[in-house]
Design a protein around this motif. Sequence first.
Motif, PDB file in Angstrom:
ATOM      1  N   ARG A  45       0.825  -1.208   0.000  1.00  0.00           N
ATOM      2  CA  ARG A  45       0.000   0.000   0.000  1.00  0.00           C
ATOM      3  C   ARG A  45       0.860   1.258   0.000  1.00  0.00           C
ATOM      4  N   GLY A  68      -4.362   8.151   9.404  1.00  0.00           N
ATOM      5  CA  GLY A  68      -3.778   7.147   8.512  1.00  0.00           C
ATOM      6  C   GLY A  68      -3.254   7.702   7.200  1.00  0.00           C
ATOM      7  N   LYS A  71       1.005  11.183   8.208  1.00  0.00           N
ATOM      8  CA  LYS A  71       1.652  12.354   8.817  1.00  0.00           C
ATOM      9  C   LYS A  71       2.779  11.912   9.757  1.00  0.00           C
ATOM     10  N   SER A  73       4.200   9.055   9.824  1.00  0.00           N
ATOM     11  CA  SER A  73       5.210   8.342   9.027  1.00  0.00           C
ATOM     12  C   SER A  73       6.190   9.326   8.399  1.00  0.00           C
TER      13      SER A  73
HETATM   14  N1  LIG Z   1       5.452   0.340  10.650  1.00  0.00           N
HETATM   15  C1  LIG Z   1       4.333   0.228   9.919  1.00  0.00           C
HETATM   16  N2  LIG Z   1       4.069  -0.887   9.221  1.00  0.00           N
HETATM   17  C2  LIG Z   1       2.962  -1.000   8.462  1.00  0.00           C
HETATM   18  N3  LIG Z   1       2.027  -0.029   8.352  1.00  0.00           N
HETATM   19  C3  LIG Z   1       2.228   1.109   9.054  1.00  0.00           C
HETATM   20  C4  LIG Z   1       3.380   1.297   9.862  1.00  0.00           C
HETATM   21  N4  LIG Z   1       3.323   2.536  10.428  1.00  0.00           N
HETATM   22  C5  LIG Z   1       2.171   3.080   9.973  1.00  0.00           C
HETATM   23  N5  LIG Z   1       1.514   2.222   9.160  1.00  0.00           N
HETATM   24  C6  LIG Z   1       0.260   2.499   8.455  1.00  0.00           C
HETATM   25  O1  LIG Z   1       0.499   3.585   7.582  1.00  0.00           O
HETATM   26  C7  LIG Z   1      -0.607   4.469   7.561  1.00  0.00           C
HETATM   27  C8  LIG Z   1      -0.152   5.852   7.970  1.00  0.00           C
HETATM   28  O2  LIG Z   1       0.087   5.858   9.368  1.00  0.00           O
HETATM   29  P1  LIG Z   1       0.495   7.173  10.134  1.00  0.00           P
HETATM   30  O3  LIG Z   1       0.574   6.860  11.591  1.00  0.00           O
HETATM   31  O4  LIG Z   1       1.679   7.765   9.491  1.00  0.00           O
HETATM   32  O5  LIG Z   1      -0.759   8.125   9.837  1.00  0.00           O
HETATM   33  P2  LIG Z   1      -1.199   9.504  10.494  1.00  0.00           P
HETATM   34  O6  LIG Z   1      -1.606  10.383   9.370  1.00  0.00           O
HETATM   35  O7  LIG Z   1      -0.142  10.006  11.389  1.00  0.00           O
HETATM   36  O8  LIG Z   1      -2.471   9.044  11.333  1.00  0.00           O
HETATM   37  P3  LIG Z   1      -3.164   9.656  12.668  1.00  0.00           P
HETATM   38  O9  LIG Z   1      -3.787  10.954  12.268  1.00  0.00           O
HETATM   39  O10 LIG Z   1      -4.186   8.620  13.002  1.00  0.00           O
HETATM   40  O11 LIG Z   1      -2.097   9.791  13.722  1.00  0.00           O
HETATM   41  C9  LIG Z   1      -1.653   3.854   8.485  1.00  0.00           C
HETATM   42  O12 LIG Z   1      -2.550   3.114   7.707  1.00  0.00           O
HETATM   43  C10 LIG Z   1      -0.846   2.936   9.394  1.00  0.00           C
HETATM   44  O13 LIG Z   1      -1.599   1.838   9.817  1.00  0.00           O
END
Ligand SMILES: Nc1ncnc2c1ncn2[C@@H]1O[C@H](COP(=O)(O)OP(=O)(O)OP(=O)(O)O)[C@@H](O)[C@H]1O
Length: 290
Positions: A45, A68, A71, A73
């Motif tokens: 993905r 998700g 951000k 990441s």
């Molecule tokens: N180490 C990982 N391995 C696999 N998938 C991951 C990993 N880290 C994050 N994800 C997935 O990647 C996507 C982005 O996650 P991330 O935490 O960066 O989003 P976010 O925008 O910060 O979300 P939120 O607003 O909920 O904090 C999500 O679907 C999460 O489940």
Amino acid sequence: MAADPRGGQAPRTAAAERLPLEAAGTGAARPAVALRDARLDYGGRTVWSGLDLEVQPGEFVAVLGANGSGKTSLLHVLLGLTRLTSGRAEVGGEPVTRGSRRIGYIPQQRLFPPETPLRGRDLVRQGLDGHRWGPGLRPGRTRQRVDELLERVEAAHVADEPVGLLSGGEQQRLRAAQALASSPDVLLCDEPLLSLDLKHQQGISDLIAAQARRGTAVLFVTHEINPIIHHVDRVLYLANGRHSVGAPDDVLRSEVLSSLYGRPVEVVRVGGRVLVAGGEDAHHIEEGAL
Ligand SMILES: Nc1ncnc2c1ncn2[C@@H]1O[C@H](COP(=O)(O)OP(=O)(O)OP(=O)(O)O)[C@@H](O)[C@H]1O
């Protein structure tokens, strides 16, 4: 995909003009943070791709988007904790490295367990130790600097309390003081206003903005832009693997967000506040809560 192809480069903002930007000896401008055609996949993905972004010293960039959307990441990539699938990520013109002393980080809130053997002042001092402020600093000066930081986040009264017994908001203020302790070149903030009451939301965001005025590049992840909108130079909005970068007025528009989300999203401004209504499944961008 960049919804706004103009967005990747820093505009001529007040931030861009106050900066002493020169790569040593080259005369060339050197961004504090750069992502070049960056792509991140987890499994099969794609979280985001085609991300080109330069953040200049002193610039304050808000990172917005649904749960998700990637951000956190993005911050993890800049911290060297997560590798890009392709493209490049640089801090201060160098490839990112884990544990970089150039970066201050306020992580997404996790409460300390009650038994954590640290006092408030120990947590803040960790931001000084091992840094350019650290080894060279005499013990008396270290204490003075920690006291100053505690005052700045209005946490002097919890300096000697065990951190695990403090409220979420008090812990968050100590984390902010720790991240600011080293006057980093880059400050990465992951929802730093969570758990804070309005007064302390304003105090911490003003403190972070003051740090930006001293030349620190700030990336500030948030679901709620209104408390910081007057500080923000640019917005990076992530959604559905796509993104848009630009001045708040250019990105926070119905056409741009509708294009990112692929369905009607309405943005209105009321009394200086940005309100977004995105339909029944857009709980993450309910009114006032981008
Ligand atoms: N180490 C990982 N391995 C696999 N998938 C991951 C990993 N880290 C994050 N994800 C997935 O990647 C996507 C982005 O996650 P991330 O935490 O960066 O989003 P976010 O925008 O910060 O979300 P939120 O607003 O909920 O904090 C999500 O679907 C999460 O489940």
